[in-house]
Enzyme design. Structure first.
Site, PDB file in Angstrom:
ATOM      1  CB  ALA A 109      -0.913  -0.007   1.227  1.00  0.00           C
ATOM      2  CG  ASN A 162       0.978  -4.820   7.569  1.00  0.00           C
ATOM      3  OD1 ASN A 162       1.604  -5.620   8.247  1.00  0.00           O
ATOM      4  ND2 ASN A 162      -0.344  -4.734   7.609  1.00  0.00           N
ATOM      5  CG  HIS A 201       0.343   5.353   3.935  1.00  0.00           C
ATOM      6  ND1 HIS A 201      -0.010   5.040   5.221  1.00  0.00           N
ATOM      7  CD2 HIS A 201      -0.384   4.525   3.149  1.00  0.00           C
ATOM      8  CE1 HIS A 201      -0.889   4.057   5.221  1.00  0.00           C
ATOM      9  NE2 HIS A 201      -1.140   3.724   3.970  1.00  0.00           N
TER      10      HIS A 201
HETATM   11  N1  LIG Z   1       1.870  -4.713   3.183  1.00  0.00           N
HETATM   12  C1  LIG Z   1       0.873  -3.879   2.939  1.00  0.00           C
HETATM   13  O1  LIG Z   1       1.050  -2.839   2.303  1.00  0.00           O
HETATM   14  C2  LIG Z   1      -0.487  -4.207   3.423  1.00  0.00           C
HETATM   15  C3  LIG Z   1      -0.686  -5.307   4.207  1.00  0.00           C
HETATM   16  N2  LIG Z   1      -1.932  -5.632   4.657  1.00  0.00           N
HETATM   17  C4  LIG Z   1      -2.036  -6.842   5.473  1.00  0.00           C
HETATM   18  O2  LIG Z   1      -2.311  -7.943   4.613  1.00  0.00           O
HETATM   19  C5  LIG Z   1      -3.043  -8.958   5.313  1.00  0.00           C
HETATM   20  C6  LIG Z   1      -4.312  -9.319   4.541  1.00  0.00           C
HETATM   21  O3  LIG Z   1      -5.127  -8.169   4.425  1.00  0.00           O
HETATM   22  P1  LIG Z   1      -6.624  -8.233   3.827  1.00  0.00           P
HETATM   23  O4  LIG Z   1      -6.657  -9.031   2.584  1.00  0.00           O
HETATM   24  O5  LIG Z   1      -7.117  -6.845   3.798  1.00  0.00           O
HETATM   25  O6  LIG Z   1      -7.354  -9.050   5.015  1.00  0.00           O
HETATM   26  P2  LIG Z   1      -8.820  -9.685   5.015  1.00  0.00           P
HETATM   27  O7  LIG Z   1      -9.257  -9.643   6.434  1.00  0.00           O
HETATM   28  O8  LIG Z   1      -9.684  -9.067   3.982  1.00  0.00           O
HETATM   29  O9  LIG Z   1      -8.563 -11.206   4.584  1.00  0.00           O
HETATM   30  C7  LIG Z   1      -7.839 -12.092   5.369  1.00  0.00           C
HETATM   31  C8  LIG Z   1      -7.916 -13.491   4.771  1.00  0.00           C
HETATM   32  O10 LIG Z   1      -7.081 -14.360   5.535  1.00  0.00           O
HETATM   33  C9  LIG Z   1      -7.792 -15.568   5.739  1.00  0.00           C
HETATM   34  N3  LIG Z   1      -7.291 -16.257   6.930  1.00  0.00           N
HETATM   35  C10 LIG Z   1      -7.543 -15.990   8.233  1.00  0.00           C
HETATM   36  N4  LIG Z   1      -6.894 -16.867   9.017  1.00  0.00           N
HETATM   37  C11 LIG Z   1      -6.251 -17.713   8.193  1.00  0.00           C
HETATM   38  C12 LIG Z   1      -5.434 -18.856   8.398  1.00  0.00           C
HETATM   39  N5  LIG Z   1      -5.139 -19.288   9.628  1.00  0.00           N
HETATM   40  N6  LIG Z   1      -4.944 -19.492   7.308  1.00  0.00           N
HETATM   41  C13 LIG Z   1      -5.214 -19.064   6.056  1.00  0.00           C
HETATM   42  N7  LIG Z   1      -5.990 -17.991   5.795  1.00  0.00           N
HETATM   43  C14 LIG Z   1      -6.496 -17.335   6.859  1.00  0.00           C
HETATM   44  C15 LIG Z   1      -9.226 -15.159   5.864  1.00  0.00           C
HETATM   45  O11 LIG Z   1     -10.035 -16.310   5.619  1.00  0.00           O
HETATM   46  P3  LIG Z   1     -11.642 -16.263   5.557  1.00  0.00           P
HETATM   47  O12 LIG Z   1     -11.967 -15.575   4.244  1.00  0.00           O
HETATM   48  O13 LIG Z   1     -12.031 -17.668   5.562  1.00  0.00           O
HETATM   49  O14 LIG Z   1     -12.076 -15.466   6.754  1.00  0.00           O
HETATM   50  C16 LIG Z   1      -9.320 -14.100   4.776  1.00  0.00           C
HETATM   51  O15 LIG Z   1      -9.578 -14.706   3.529  1.00  0.00           O
HETATM   52  C17 LIG Z   1      -3.311  -8.366   6.714  1.00  0.00           C
HETATM   53  O16 LIG Z   1      -2.331  -8.793   7.630  1.00  0.00           O
HETATM   54  C18 LIG Z   1      -3.169  -6.867   6.483  1.00  0.00           C
HETATM   55  O17 LIG Z   1      -2.830  -6.181   7.674  1.00  0.00           O
HETATM   56  C19 LIG Z   1      -3.023  -4.890   4.306  1.00  0.00           C
HETATM   57  C20 LIG Z   1      -2.864  -3.774   3.521  1.00  0.00           C
HETATM   58  C21 LIG Z   1      -1.584  -3.321   3.056  1.00  0.00           C
HETATM   59  O1  LIG Z   2      -0.263  -0.660   5.871  1.00  0.00           O
HETATM   60  C1  LIG Z   2      -1.355  -1.272   5.942  1.00  0.00           C
HETATM   61  O2  LIG Z   2      -1.511  -2.298   6.618  1.00  0.00           O
HETATM   62  C2  LIG Z   2      -2.552  -0.847   5.138  1.00  0.00           C
HETATM   63  C3  LIG Z   2      -2.613   0.552   4.746  1.00  0.00           C
HETATM   64  O3  LIG Z   2      -2.194   1.440   5.452  1.00  0.00           O
HETATM   65  C4  LIG Z   2      -3.250   0.881   3.462  1.00  0.00           C
HETATM   66  O4  LIG Z   2      -3.733  -0.020   2.781  1.00  0.00           O
HETATM   67  O5  LIG Z   2      -3.204   2.066   3.093  1.00  0.00           O
END
Ligand SMILES: NC(=O)C1=CN([C@@H]2O[C@H](COP(=O)(O)OP(=O)(O)OC[C@H]3O[C@@H](n4cnc5c(N)ncnc54)[C@H](OP(=O)(O)O)[C@@H]3O)[C@@H](O)[C@H]2O)C=CC1
Ligand SMILES: O=C([O-])CC(=O)C(=O)O
Length: 271
Positions: free
Chosen positions: A125, A193, A223
């Protein structure tokens, strides 16, 4: 890329980020082949991928390294180790999105060195990590990130509970955190993140400064990075349109697709 030599990609987590990545891989990207997905609710995941053009199995996260060269982690922080450890043990390429979790598991980098695995953190992001990495080849004096989110994009963070902050009651822009990227990632594991990624590209989680604002005047997760180095001064801002998950910007999944493409495309642009 010659037929039959595609890079096999598995997507762990099928939410705002993972489902978008899986859909785009299923739609077809030269050199990349979606071989499996995982989610917490496996039956629900099977229903979600049922309309894909190619059948894709829903597997346990531990099984993904058996069928993939690249495992993309896009699950909550709690599932991070369960996804990364087997993939790294098997020498795969791992793309983590829960980058904050990596700050407390840097031992996995050492483990990857031993097994031949690679941990590739996508820009996600954020923006400009190419320039930050280049600046880090010289000397960076300071690195700061200021994150502004609509209050609901911060709801549920453990730091808020610990400090008795009710973001729902915030009506004017309010700074709710000012500290290191490391402490911010621990207090807001699903929200910053980006700060963790910046710190890994630059001067590390203890020297990278982070401010978090709950800002009812913004609709986008915004950001701003300022990096002062002996080669350049960088000031960059990204305004992310939230996805179906208000904490997560729409561009995040696209960043992963661009990073995956960069693994196989004959032309790659950017550091
Ligand atoms: N690096 C970056 O720039 C960013 C990072 N992130 C991070 O990325 C990650 C994913 O974000 P996002 O897609 O928005 O999250 P969501 O909450 O939309 O989706 C999470 C997914 O993970 C699944 N899940 C939960 N537990 C498990 C498990 N034990 N094993 C396998 N799958 C599992 C869920 O399953 P189910 O559908 O069955 O509930 C769901 O499909 C988060 O940690 C978030 O903080 C987010 C934005 C930016
Ligand atoms: O960093 C993150 O986890 C998500 C975030 O800020 C964005 O999607 O803008």
């Amino acid at each position: 890329m010659a037929a039959g030599t595609e890079l096999r990609v598995a997507v762990a987590g099928l939410g705002a980020i993972g489902f978008e990545i899986a859909k785009r891989l299923d739609a077809g990207i030269p050199g990349l082949w979606l071989t499996a997905v995982s989610a917490r609710d496996r039956e629900g995941a099977a229903r979600r991928v049922a309309g894909f053009s190619q059948p894709v199995p829903v597997m346990a996260v531990e099984e993904l390294p058996d069928v993939a060269d690249v495992v993309v982690e896009c699950a909550p922080k709690a599932a991070f180790a369960q996804i990364l450890e087997p993939a790294i043990a098997a020498g795969r390429i791992v793309m983590p999105l829960s980058v904050g979790a990596l700050l407390d598991r840097m031992d996995l980098v050492e483990r990857a060195r031993e097994t031949g695995a690679r941990i590739i953190v996508p820009t996600g992001a954020l923006l400009g990590l190419d320039a930050v990495r280049a600046a880090a080849e010289g000397t960076i004096a300071t690195a700061t990130i200021v994150t502004r989110k609509p209050p609901r994009g911060l709801a549920g963070a453990p730091y808020l509970d610990q400090h008795g902050i009710d973001v729902g009651a915030i009506t004017v822009p309010t700074k709710i955190f000012d500290g290191s990227a490391r402490d911010g990632a621990r207090g807001f594991p699903a929200n910053v993140n980006v700060a963790a990624a910046l710190s890994l590209a630059g001067i590390g989680p203890d020297r990278t400064r982070l401010e978090i604002w709950a800002d009812p005047t913004v609709t986008r997760n915004t950001h701003t990075i300022v990096v002062d180095a002996d080669s350049a001064r960088l000031t960059m801002t990204i305004e992310n349109i939230p996805s179906e998950n208000p904490r997560t910007g729409r561009i995040t999944a696209l960043s992963v697709i661009a990073a995956l493409r960069g693994l196989v495309a004959p032309l790659k642009v950017g550091t």
